[in-house]
Write an enzyme that holds these catalytic residues in place. Sequence first.
Site, PDB file in Angstrom:
ATOM      1  N   ASN A   9     -18.113 -39.635  -2.144  1.00 39.95           N
ATOM      2  CA  ASN A   9     -18.640 -38.266  -2.359  1.00 39.95           C
ATOM      3  C   ASN A   9     -20.043 -38.343  -2.902  1.00 39.95           C
ATOM      4  O   ASN A   9     -20.524 -38.704  -3.981  1.00 39.95           O
ATOM      5  CB  ASN A   9     -17.957 -37.667  -3.607  1.00 39.95           C
ATOM      6  CG  ASN A   9     -18.404 -36.058  -3.953  1.00 39.95           C
ATOM      7  OD1 ASN A   9     -19.181 -35.671  -3.320  1.00 39.95           O
ATOM      8  ND2 ASN A   9     -18.002 -35.820  -4.970  1.00 39.95           N
ATOM      9  N   LYS A  11     -22.293 -35.974  -2.942  1.00 41.86           N
ATOM     10  CA  LYS A  11     -22.510 -34.812  -4.015  1.00 41.86           C
ATOM     11  C   LYS A  11     -23.873 -34.261  -3.285  1.00 41.86           C
ATOM     12  O   LYS A  11     -24.061 -34.244  -2.096  1.00 41.86           O
ATOM     13  CB  LYS A  11     -22.774 -35.205  -5.554  1.00 41.86           C
ATOM     14  CG  LYS A  11     -21.421 -35.809  -5.924  1.00 41.86           C
ATOM     15  CD  LYS A  11     -21.531 -36.184  -7.392  1.00 41.86           C
ATOM     16  CE  LYS A  11     -20.120 -36.657  -7.987  1.00 41.86           C
ATOM     17  NZ  LYS A  11     -20.143 -36.853  -9.354  1.00 41.86           N
ATOM     18  N   HIS A  94     -12.966 -30.060  -7.134  1.00 45.50           N
ATOM     19  CA  HIS A  94     -13.992 -31.151  -7.955  1.00 45.50           C
ATOM     20  C   HIS A  94     -14.123 -30.518  -9.101  1.00 45.50           C
ATOM     21  O   HIS A  94     -14.448 -29.362  -9.287  1.00 45.50           O
ATOM     22  CB  HIS A  94     -14.971 -31.409  -7.066  1.00 45.50           C
ATOM     23  CG  HIS A  94     -15.641 -32.608  -7.653  1.00 45.50           C
ATOM     24  ND1 HIS A  94     -16.700 -32.593  -8.499  1.00 45.50           N
ATOM     25  CD2 HIS A  94     -15.435 -34.036  -7.149  1.00 45.50           C
ATOM     26  CE1 HIS A  94     -16.884 -33.980  -9.062  1.00 45.50           C
ATOM     27  NE2 HIS A  94     -16.471 -34.722  -8.162  1.00 45.50           N
ATOM     28  N   GLU A  96     -16.948 -30.557 -10.744  1.00 45.35           N
ATOM     29  CA  GLU A  96     -18.280 -29.855 -10.879  1.00 45.35           C
ATOM     30  C   GLU A  96     -17.940 -28.350 -10.303  1.00 45.35           C
ATOM     31  O   GLU A  96     -18.575 -27.478 -10.724  1.00 45.35           O
ATOM     32  CB  GLU A  96     -19.264 -30.534  -9.974  1.00 45.35           C
ATOM     33  CG  GLU A  96     -19.505 -31.926 -10.942  1.00 45.35           C
ATOM     34  CD  GLU A  96     -19.935 -33.142 -10.023  1.00 45.35           C
ATOM     35  OE1 GLU A  96     -20.427 -32.770  -8.715  1.00 45.35           O
ATOM     36  OE2 GLU A  96     -20.142 -34.229 -10.248  1.00 45.35           O
ATOM     37  N   GLU A 166      -9.388 -37.348 -11.477  1.00 44.97           N
ATOM     38  CA  GLU A 166     -10.577 -37.580 -11.887  1.00 44.97           C
ATOM     39  C   GLU A 166     -10.837 -37.171 -13.322  1.00 44.97           C
ATOM     40  O   GLU A 166     -11.216 -36.016 -13.734  1.00 44.97           O
ATOM     41  CB  GLU A 166     -11.805 -36.860 -11.062  1.00 44.97           C
ATOM     42  CG  GLU A 166     -11.612 -35.640 -10.520  1.00 44.97           C
ATOM     43  CD  GLU A 166     -12.692 -34.864 -10.143  1.00 44.97           C
ATOM     44  OE1 GLU A 166     -13.620 -35.774  -9.750  1.00 44.97           O
ATOM     45  OE2 GLU A 166     -12.868 -33.503 -10.259  1.00 44.97           O
ATOM     46  N   GLY A 172     -19.899 -39.863 -13.645  1.00 42.44           N
ATOM     47  CA  GLY A 172     -21.258 -40.317 -13.859  1.00 42.44           C
ATOM     48  C   GLY A 172     -21.559 -40.540 -15.169  1.00 42.44           C
ATOM     49  O   GLY A 172     -22.568 -40.418 -15.620  1.00 42.44           O
ATOM     50  N   SER A 211     -16.054 -43.042 -12.084  1.00 41.91           N
ATOM     51  CA  SER A 211     -17.176 -43.980 -12.224  1.00 41.91           C
ATOM     52  C   SER A 211     -16.395 -45.256 -11.625  1.00 41.91           C
ATOM     53  O   SER A 211     -16.625 -46.334 -12.292  1.00 41.91           O
ATOM     54  CB  SER A 211     -17.575 -43.991 -13.682  1.00 41.91           C
ATOM     55  OG  SER A 211     -18.319 -43.207 -14.026  1.00 41.91           O
TER      56      SER A 211
END
Length: 249
Positions: A9, A11, A94, A96, A166, A172, A211
């Site tokens: 991904n 992003k 996701h 985010e 996740e 991150g 991560s």
Amino acid sequence: MRQAIVAANWKMNGSKAQVAELLSGFKSGIQNKAAQVVVFSPAVFLADVQAQLQGSTIAWGGQNAHTADSGAYTGETSLGMLKEFGCTYVLVGHSERRTLFGEDDALVAAKVKAALDAGVTPMLCIGETLEQREAGVTGDVCRRQLQAVLDVVGVDGFRQLVVAYEPVWAIGTGKTASPQQAQDVHAELREFLAKADANMAEKIQILYGGSVKAASAAELFAMPDIDGGLVGGASLLVEEFVGICNAAA
């Protein structure tokens, strides 16, 4: 035996030159043909991704899609558009998208249904925040997120999608759930899905997405209920991502 999937991904990162460099490195470096590799590119680079991956064993997909086929939705991308560029996967839910763009369980479920209706495989992302983990409600949060989709697409829908767990606190941040911590959640998710249908639960691929690094990948992927990884930052580094893919037996 469930086939392992390792997904990149990217992003909102990359340039035409970087995309070319990454894909060239992936194609030459990934030796593991047992795992399905998927690249989730920013939409503006999908034409480049399609051109460079055509004929390879690497699949690709969109990072997001709207539920509508077309219309007055400025800035959005439809599933039909993704299919025009050869996308066979799409990320849905996701963290985010949930936290930064306010996508709730109902919208995530609607997007999963739209993807399935369009013949695109949704990669359904679920997971808890640090506060939720510390409050001991990881299982409750993940079950709620799964149930919202189950209510809309049913068991048959789950036979056609991929789940990515996740933990939001590990995205991150450089923090990673230990292999056993990740395995415990994955086993709990599979057990929950088995209540709806044992056969579906046994066959569904559940990826870990927090991560993931080349150094930790082999131990993570050795766990019985971890079927690969959804990789963020490390997928922007050829050596790291190739190492992760080659660790997925």
